[in-house]
Design an enzyme around this catalytic site. Structure first.
Site, mmCIF file in Angstrom:
data_model
loop_
_atom_site.group_PDB
_atom_site.id
_atom_site.type_symbol
_atom_site.label_atom_id
_atom_site.label_comp_id
_atom_site.label_asym_id
_atom_site.label_seq_id
_atom_site.Cartn_x
_atom_site.Cartn_y
_atom_site.Cartn_z
ATOM 1 N N VAL A 532 40.809 38.871 50.999
ATOM 2 C CA VAL A 532 39.643 39.385 51.700
ATOM 3 C C VAL A 532 38.637 39.889 50.691
ATOM 4 C CG1 VAL A 532 40.958 40.002 53.760
ATOM 5 C CG2 VAL A 532 40.683 41.667 51.919
ATOM 6 N N CYS A 533 37.450 40.189 51.176
ATOM 7 C CA CYS A 533 36.403 40.770 50.341
ATOM 8 C C CYS A 533 36.828 42.178 49.930
ATOM 9 C CB CYS A 533 35.082 40.805 51.095
ATOM 10 S SG CYS A 533 33.741 41.629 50.210
ATOM 11 N N ALA A 534 36.730 42.468 48.653
ATOM 12 C CA ALA A 534 37.182 43.766 48.144
ATOM 13 C C ALA A 534 36.242 44.903 48.502
ATOM 14 C CB ALA A 534 37.328 43.699 46.624
ATOM 15 N N TYR A 537 36.659 44.421 53.055
ATOM 16 C CA TYR A 537 38.018 44.107 53.511
ATOM 17 C C TYR A 537 38.017 43.181 54.732
ATOM 18 C CZ TYR A 537 39.190 47.994 50.452
ATOM 19 O OH TYR A 537 39.302 48.816 49.377
ATOM 20 N N GLN A 538 37.076 42.249 54.778
ATOM 21 C CA GLN A 538 37.000 41.266 55.846
ATOM 22 C C GLN A 538 37.246 39.879 55.266
ATOM 23 O OE1 GLN A 538 36.671 42.145 59.053
ATOM 24 N NE2 GLN A 538 36.543 44.305 58.442
#
Length: 770
Positions: A532-534, A537-538
């Protein structure tokens, strides 16, 4: 400090401030003129006494005000003991006078009235002695019992005429006790002043003047002290105002007018003005705390904002009061001016409430919290901040004539409503996105445009206010305070807002430039990354890849770059991606072209090509084959005569025919450029198959013998290109010419032959053809 000590520290210092306030109100000159009108001799006798009392009262009040708490408590105990002793002697004197009036000279226990008078007086005297002994703990009880002497004499049936003498004797004895006590403690003020001076010097050396001031500020509890002092004055003024008017008059004037009049009556001296300043600050702090509690509940008291302490409102009130000379005005004028100043304070409080509400409301909308009660509180607070400032500005513009200060109130109220409108719009976007369960496209851009519009309008309003104030100061009444307010308003509301807006625009542009320079991740890369995107978080459907190899959403990384310039994961500086590296062949060609441009005009031949540095026969020509990549340059021209280049192209085609007889087809080479040329009339499939076959049979040009290249010795001492192995993996590498006399085996990897051998034995295609 415990609560009891805090209360005592404030309550015991309030009387000193009240005495200073009364001394400031006391006009000694006017009082002296009144005495002169009555009696000239009395004026001569008491004139200097009055002035000495005036200055001595200031000195003693200040001295008591700055005493440490321990000594302050002792001082009040001493004063209370002295008051009790005085009351005891007065009570004993009254008892003696009543006994003389009654004329009863017999035993006390034989007469009921005499017994009643004796018991009541004895009870009071014993209570006074006990309290004095309690307050002066180290002292014995009998030291405070001198006023009991007339009572004991009456019990022993001493004649009534002797009771007055005994009463005076008891007063003398008590006075001697007090005098002895004062003499024993005569050097206490000196020692106290000496220790205070020593402590002040030590604190100033350790913490400096600022640290010393902060220590004294906290030790004397200045805000609480002046707030308590002003509240006492206000209660007394309100009581006297309501008691001096009947119920009908008070109801006709209204409670608001009575409140403003009482407040104006408590702003007569500098001490009361400072007290009102601290009171306004404390009330502002209470309202802001109530706003936090309404929005967040008890969690609002965990981490409080140090900026929302009510200091801004208090300082604003003090500056406006000093600028308008509030304490020198008449009561009615002071009441009118005070109402305007309080409107300004209310506008400032509303602005501070908006600063508290805005982040809470936006965080609530972005957090996807489904608590209806929290959303209701946030929405109602925003509606209140939207409606009430507008209503207040309308009422002010309706009842007052417009000037600079009223324009500040109206502009502040209008800006508050404008900012709340932008907050509600963004909050609505967050809630709509949450209800749709689908992200709104370009939401971040919409939020930026909304905030930018609000900031631009705020900037324009601030510029209008500053311009109006400047015009009024130039063509109207000018004052230092008004000019300072304009300067402060220009700096904080014009310059800082303009700089903040420009910085925001610059950061956004810089972030967009960095984002556009980064590479986009493909679907295969995202599948291999499987994370996920850091930042949010998606799950990532699209992402950008930083130079350090981390994947983020484009919008998330853009928002991150607004405040940081490093990668969120490894903290490496994020810079725009560098351009793709140039192939070595192109770099070599550019260097050679640069050297040709720098060559002197006399060293060039007829075609404009720089001559070899070593001369015609013994020098070496440094010629490099062009690459086959997109970085190849078509402007490169080898050295030599153009006719020889054409002959080389023809000889290259004959050499190609010999290689075809061996079952391999190689592309012919352009002698001028070193690039293989394919026949235009051949089909594309045949050309591709020929190239593939050549690549398979000759994977590296180092493996090709010299005979296959068709090289023969030449006669003119010059080198010519023959053929290039286009499929060789070493074709894109930089080749340096070998010096004369190098064995032929070491030259097999060269893309072309060298013809500068002075012996004339260099192989050329022309001799082979002959």
């Amino acid at each position: 400090m415990p609560f009891a000590e805090t209360v005592a520290n404030v309550a015991l210092r309030v009387p000193s401030v009240m005495v200073l306030d009364l001394l400031y109100k006391w006009d000694v000159s006017h009082f002296v003129e009144q005495i002169r009108a009555r009696n000239e001799e009395m004026l001569i006798k008491y004139k200097y006494v009055l002035w000495n009392v005036y200055y001595l009262g200031h000195f003693l009040s200040v001295l008591v005000l700055v005493l440490p708490l321990q000594h302050l408590v002792k001082l009040y105990l001493y004063l209370l003991t002295a008051s009790l002793l005085y009351m005891g002697h007065q009570t004993c004197r009254n008892y003696v006078l009543r006994e003389l009036e009654s004329g009863y000279d017999g035993a006390v226990y034989l007469d009921l009235m005499a017994m009643q008078r004796f018991l009541s007086a004895l009870t009071g005297q014993l209570l006074v002695s006990s309290l004095c002994s309690f307050f002066m703990k180290p002292k014995s009880f009998w030291l405070f019992s001198a006023h009991l002497l007339p009572l004991l004499a009456r019990l022993c049936m001493v004649p009534l005429t002797m009771l007055l003498v005994l009463n005076k004797l008891a007063i003398v004895f008590t006075s001697l006790e007090v005098l002895c006590f004062l003499l024993c403690n005569m050097f206490v003020p000196y020692n106290l002043a000496k220790s205070a001076y020593r402590e002040i010097v030590q604190e100033s050396e350790l913490y400096g003047v600022l640290g010393l001031g902060m220590m004294l500020w906290n030790q004397f509890a200045v805000p609480a002290l002046f707030t308590t002092f002003w509240l006492v004055l206000f209660v007394a003024e309100m009581y006297f105002y309501l008691s001096s008017r009947n119920q009908l008059t008070a109801s006709h004037e209204g409670l608001i007018f009575a409140f403003l009049t009482s407040v104006a009556g408590c702003c007569v001296t500098p001490y009361s003005l400072v007290g009102l300043t601290f009171t306004v600050s404390r009330l502002s702090l209470g309202l802001l705390t109530l706003c936090k509690f309404y929005l967040q509940g008890y969690s609002a008291f965990v981490n409080g904002n140090l900026m929302h302490r009510g200091v801004t409102e208090g300082v604003t009130f003090l500056l406006l009061a000093l600028q308008t000379d509030l304490i020198d005005l008449h009561v009615l004028q002071r009441t009118f001016l005070l109402s305007i100043i309080l409107f300004i304070i209310v506008a400032s409080i509303l602005q501070s409430m908006l600063e508290i509400t805005d982040p809470i409301v936006l965080a609530l909308g972005a957090s996807r919290n489904r608590s209806l009660w929290k959303h209701f509180r946030a929405a109602t607070m925003c509606l209140f901040l939207l409606v009430f400032p507008s209503f207040m500005a309308y009422r002010i513009a309706q009842f007052f004539e417009m000037d600079f200060w009223l324009l500040i109130i109206i502009s502040s109220s209008a800006l508050t409503s404008l900012q709340v409108t932008g907050t509600l719009f963004i909050y609505g976007l967050f809630v709509t996105e949450d209800l749709r369960r689908e992200a709104i496209e370009n939401l971040e851009d919409i939020i930026y445009y909304v905030n930018s519009s609000c900031r631009v309008l705020e900037f324009l309003v601030a510029v209008c206010v500053v311009a109006y104030g400047a015009v009024e100061s130039i063509f109207g009444e000018w004052s230092w305070m008004g000019a300072s307010v304009i300067v402060v308003h220009s700096y904080f509301n014009v310059w800082l807002r303009a700089r903040a807006g420009w910085n925001s625009f610059f950061l956004r542009r810089e972030a967009a430039r960095k984002i556009n320079s980064l590479s986009r991740a493909s679907q295969q890369q995202l599948q291999d990354y499987a994370d996920v995107c850091a930042i949010c978080y998606q799950v990532m459907r699209t992402a950008v890849v930083t130079v350090c190899g981390h994947y983020y959403h484009t919008s998330c990384l853009r928002r991150w770059l607004y405040v940081q310039k490093t990668c969120p994961m490894c903290h490496q500086l994020i810079k725009p991606s560098p351009p793709p590296p140039e192939p070595p062949q192109q770099a070599t060609e550019e260097e050679e072209a640069h050297e040709q441009r720098q060559a002197p005009p006399g060293d060039r031949d007829a075609n404009g090509i720089a001559a070899p540095a070593g001369g015609g026969g013994g020098g070496e020509e440094h010629t490099e084959a062009a690459g086959f990549g997109p970085g190849s340059s078509g402007d490169f021209r080898p050295q030599g005569d153009l006719r020889e280049n054409a002959a080389c192209r023809g000889e290259g085609r004959e050499s190609q025919q010999r290689t075809e007889s061996e079952g391999a087809q190689t592309p012919r080479v352009d002698g001028a450029f070193g690039i293989p040329e394919l026949e235009e009339d051949e089909p594309a499939e045949e050309r591709d198959s020929a190239v593939n076959a050549t690549g398979k049979e000759s994977p590296d040009c180092d493996q090709a013998p010299a005979e296959e290249l068709g090289l023969e010795p030449g006669t003119d001492g010059e080198d010519e290109m023959d053929a290039v192995c286009s499929e060789s993996p070493n074709a894109d590498q930089d080749f340096k010419p070998f010096p004369a006399g190098t064995p032929s085996e070491s030259k097999e990897s060269l893309p072309f032959s060298e013809r500068n051998d002075p012996s004339g034995l260099a192989p050329t295609l022309r001799d082979e053809e002959s």
